[in-house]
Design a protein around this motif. Structure first.
Motif, short mmCIF file in Angstrom:
data_model
loop_
_atom_site.label_atom_id
_atom_site.label_comp_id
_atom_site.label_asym_id
_atom_site.label_seq_id
_atom_site.Cartn_x
_atom_site.Cartn_y
_atom_site.Cartn_z
N CYS A 199 -26.73 -20.36 69.97
CA CYS A 199 -25.31 -20.42 70.33
C CYS A 199 -25.08 -19.29 71.31
CB CYS A 199 -24.45 -20.27 69.09
SG CYS A 199 -22.68 -20.06 69.43
N TYR B 242 -22.80 -18.44 58.11
CA TYR B 242 -21.83 -17.52 58.72
C TYR B 242 -22.48 -16.16 58.86
CZ TYR B 242 -18.13 -13.99 58.53
OH TYR B 242 -17.35 -12.89 58.77
N TYR C 167 -22.61 -27.53 65.16
CA TYR C 167 -21.63 -26.86 66.01
C TYR C 167 -21.60 -25.36 65.73
CZ TYR C 167 -19.71 -31.57 66.61
OH TYR C 167 -19.54 -32.91 66.88
N CYS C 168 -21.35 -24.63 66.76
CA CYS C 168 -21.17 -23.19 66.67
C CYS C 168 -19.70 -22.87 66.84
CB CYS C 168 -22.01 -22.52 67.77
SG CYS C 168 -21.68 -20.80 68.06
N ASN C 169 -19.21 -21.93 66.05
CA ASN C 169 -17.83 -21.48 66.16
C ASN C 169 -17.80 -19.97 66.23
OD1 ASN C 169 -15.37 -20.40 64.20
ND2 ASN C 169 -14.74 -21.91 65.71
N ASN D 166 -15.22 -16.74 66.21
CA ASN D 166 -13.86 -16.48 65.75
C ASN D 166 -13.56 -14.99 65.73
OD1 ASN D 166 -11.39 -17.70 64.43
ND2 ASN D 166 -11.94 -16.14 62.96
N THR E 208 -10.54 -18.59 68.80
CA THR E 208 -11.66 -19.34 68.26
C THR E 208 -12.20 -20.27 69.33
OG1 THR E 208 -12.39 -20.69 66.39
CG2 THR E 208 -10.25 -21.22 67.33
N TYR E 209 -13.51 -20.36 69.37
CA TYR E 209 -14.17 -21.22 70.35
C TYR E 209 -15.17 -22.11 69.63
CZ TYR E 209 -12.35 -17.74 73.61
OH TYR E 209 -11.54 -16.89 74.31
N TRP E 210 -15.15 -23.38 69.98
CA TRP E 210 -16.12 -24.35 69.47
C TRP E 210 -17.01 -24.82 70.60
CZ3 TRP E 210 -16.89 -25.72 64.47
CH2 TRP E 210 -15.88 -25.42 63.55
#
Length: 116
Positions: free
Chosen positions: A22, A50, A95-97, A99, A104-106
């Motif tokens: 990511c 996480y 998916y990477c998130n 925060n 926040t970005y996906w």
């Protein structure tokens, strides 16, 4: 453009391994906690792993404990998910998130398929 981009997915046989990446573009990941999520066809998106900003704390879903390892290299602005002993039930879009506070970005996701 501020975004995170996942890569490293693919087709692998049961018992095999993959490493997902990511990478952040346009911002630094240093201040962002990172989560990996996955969504299988017909199922809801679920949290997989996480890691906090320093990399000193990580958590895993029970279904992947002992098989997946999350890590981060802030110098490379990248977070990794090492996936070992893969099972067919790990098949999903990952998916990477990123925060931080209200930001926040996906990413767009990367497909992982575990099949013989």
């Amino acid at each position: 453009q501020l975004q995170v981009v996942e890569s490293g997915g693919g087709l692998v046989q049961p018992g095999g391994s993959l490493r997902l990446s990511c990478a952040a573009s346009g911002f630094t990941l240093d201040y962002y906690a990172i989560g990996w999520f996955r969504q299988a066809p017909g199922k809801e998106r679920e949290g997989v792993s996480y890691i906090n900003t320093s990399g000193g704390s990580a958590n895993y879903a029970d279904s992947v404990k002992g098989r997946f390892t999350i890590s981060r290299d802030n110098a490379k602005n990248t977070v990794y998910l090492q996936m070992n002993s893969l099972k067919p039930e790990d098949t999903a879009v990952y998916y990477c998130n990123a925060n931080f506070l209200w930001q926040t970005y996906w990413g767009q996701g990367t497909q992982v398929t575990v099949s013989s």
